[in-house]
Design a protein around this motif. Structure first.
Motif, mmCIF file in Angstrom:
data_model
loop_
_atom_site.group_PDB
_atom_site.id
_atom_site.type_symbol
_atom_site.label_atom_id
_atom_site.label_comp_id
_atom_site.label_asym_id
_atom_site.label_seq_id
_atom_site.Cartn_x
_atom_site.Cartn_y
_atom_site.Cartn_z
ATOM 1 N N VAL A 1 14.147 -9.903 8.622
ATOM 2 C CA VAL A 1 13.155 -8.971 9.173
ATOM 3 C C VAL A 1 11.903 -9.092 8.300
ATOM 4 O O VAL A 1 11.971 -8.877 7.087
ATOM 5 N N LEU A 2 10.800 -9.454 8.900
ATOM 6 C CA LEU A 2 9.549 -9.649 8.163
ATOM 7 C C LEU A 2 8.537 -8.605 8.638
ATOM 8 O O LEU A 2 8.183 -8.576 9.825
ATOM 9 N N VAL A 3 8.120 -7.733 7.723
ATOM 10 C CA VAL A 3 7.101 -6.720 8.066
ATOM 11 C C VAL A 3 5.811 -7.096 7.352
ATOM 12 O O VAL A 3 5.808 -7.273 6.132
ATOM 13 N N VAL A 4 4.753 -7.241 8.103
ATOM 14 C CA VAL A 4 3.494 -7.723 7.514
ATOM 15 C C VAL A 4 2.421 -6.646 7.622
ATOM 16 O O VAL A 4 2.084 -6.200 8.721
ATOM 17 N N ALA A 5 1.891 -6.211 6.473
ATOM 18 C CA ALA A 5 0.831 -5.186 6.434
ATOM 19 C C ALA A 5 -0.138 -5.540 5.329
ATOM 20 O O ALA A 5 -0.089 -4.978 4.230
ATOM 21 N N ILE A 6 -1.017 -6.484 5.620
ATOM 22 C CA ILE A 6 -1.948 -6.927 4.576
ATOM 23 C C ILE A 6 -3.422 -6.779 4.972
ATOM 24 O O ILE A 6 -4.285 -6.757 4.118
ATOM 25 N N SER B 1 0.852 -1.196 0.000
ATOM 26 C CA SER B 1 0.000 0.000 0.000
ATOM 27 C C SER B 1 0.885 1.242 0.000
ATOM 28 O O SER B 1 2.059 1.199 0.388
ATOM 29 N N ASN B 2 0.272 2.368 -0.426
ATOM 30 C CA ASN B 2 1.014 3.630 -0.467
ATOM 31 C C ASN B 2 1.334 4.149 0.924
ATOM 32 O O ASN B 2 2.304 4.888 1.096
ATOM 33 N N ILE B 3 0.516 3.754 1.909
ATOM 34 C CA ILE B 3 0.735 4.334 3.238
ATOM 35 C C ILE B 3 1.601 3.461 4.144
ATOM 36 O O ILE B 3 2.172 3.946 5.099
ATOM 37 N N VAL B 4 1.707 2.168 3.829
ATOM 38 C CA VAL B 4 2.541 1.305 4.680
ATOM 39 C C VAL B 4 3.612 0.566 3.855
ATOM 40 O O VAL B 4 4.806 0.851 3.972
ATOM 41 N N GLY B 5 3.194 -0.383 3.041
ATOM 42 C CA GLY B 5 4.150 -1.300 2.407
ATOM 43 C C GLY B 5 5.243 -0.610 1.602
ATOM 44 O O GLY B 5 6.442 -0.857 1.832
#
Ligand code: NAP
Length: 284
Positions: A203-208, A166-170
């Protein structure tokens, strides 16, 4: 067992530091302030806005809430944004998203003065993130970086996987990690072999936005797991995008939900508002 990345404690420390900064600024005639515009009666937006107003009070930032009815027109909202843009009393300005369906969100974001855009959603600020010349960083990815920093987690040369674009997180998250010299992979709903890619991550960042989607078999032993997701389960419980019970057995570090990224995001909004006030004073 993983070390819990305590966003609540780190956010409190940041807000205490900001409070002292704000007191200092006020003695020099600089009064940080935030205008929050919210349209309609979306329950989640209401909770977020209340939290922002409370944070302002805690840090000593003056705040104004503009709660507009759902039937507000695009023109009326644009007129308010333009008025706040030129109001010297207002250092930071945000319009709570999502807006009701009849609004053109992009046009509203575009109308915000980039110098007051404390969410960092305006195209000018988004572009600056690409080239690493920041005024404001978007609050959630900045909060993630501040949390990593607070625990001395250096991402240089590490395999970082961001799930979500996404434009705001990923996307900005990936860029901030890249600026710190991580090797970054961005995944999304069309990614093949997501499990395999995720399992490579140091490092795993999850924003779904899918409750407890990331399971233990997607996590490398010792990985840093950052869960941006906030989902309300049918039983009313707030959970992340990561299955915490499974992940914490494998991860080296992990964020809880709540008490992880969400509170850091709020602290970063306060930081951006103070920054906006300082920048505005330096332009006078
Ligand atoms: P969004 O705009 O809906 O984007 C979701 C992203 O996830 C999209 O890029 C989508 O891929 C990807 N995705 C969806 N299903 C997937 C799957 N099965 N496999 C791989 N990728 C998948 O969401 P957002 O605004 O970034 O928010 C994400 C989550 O973070 C939500 O739970 C939201 O509530 C939370 N959030 C939390 C904070 C905070 O402060 N903690 C702030 C913002 C958002 P495509 O692009 O291919 O569709």
């Amino acid at each position: 067992m993983a070390v819990i990345l305590d966003g609540k404690a780190v956010a409190e420390k940041i807000k205490t530091e900001l409070k002292a900064q704000v007191e200092g600024l006020k003695t020099n005639g600089i009064h940080p302030s935030l205008a929050v515009v919210v349209v309609g009666d979306d329950a989640a937006s209401r909770v977020y806005v209340n939290g922002k107003i409370r944070d302002c009070a805690q840090v000593g930032i003056q705040s104004w809430e503009y709660a507009l009815p759902a039937q507000t027109t695009q023109q009326e909202l644009l007129a308010l944004v333009k008025k706040l843009n030129v109001d010297d009393e207002v250092s930071g300005l945000l319009v709570q998203l999502p807006l009701p369906a009849h609004f053109d969100e992009k046009a509203i974001i575009d109308a915000i003065d980039p110098n007051k855009d404390v969410d960092a959603f305006h195209p000018v600020n988004v572009g600056k993130i690409m080239i690493g010349d920041y005024d404001f960083l978007p609050c959630t990815p900045a909060g993630v970086m501040a949390l990593l920093d607070a625990y001395g987690i250096d991402v240089t040369g590490k395999e970082c996987v961001v799930i979500g674009r996404s434009n705001i997180v990923g996307k900005p998250q990936a860029m901030l990690l890249l600026h710190r010299s991580a090797t970054v992979t961005i995944c999304h709903s069309r990614t093949k072999d997501l499990k395999e890619v995720a399992r490579r991550a140091d490092v795993l960042v999850v924003a779904i936005g899918k409750a407890e989607f990331v399971t233990g078999d997607m996590i490398k032993e010792g990985a840093v797991v950052i869960d941006v997701g906030m989902n309300r389960r049918a039983d009313g419980k707030l959970v992340g995008d990561v299955n915490f019970a499974e992940a914490e057995k494998l991860a080296g570090y992990i964020t809880p939900v709540p008490g992880g990224v969400g509170v850091m995001t709020r602290a970063m909004l306060m930081k951006n508002t103070v920054q906006a006030a300082k920048r505005s004073a330096s332009r006078r």
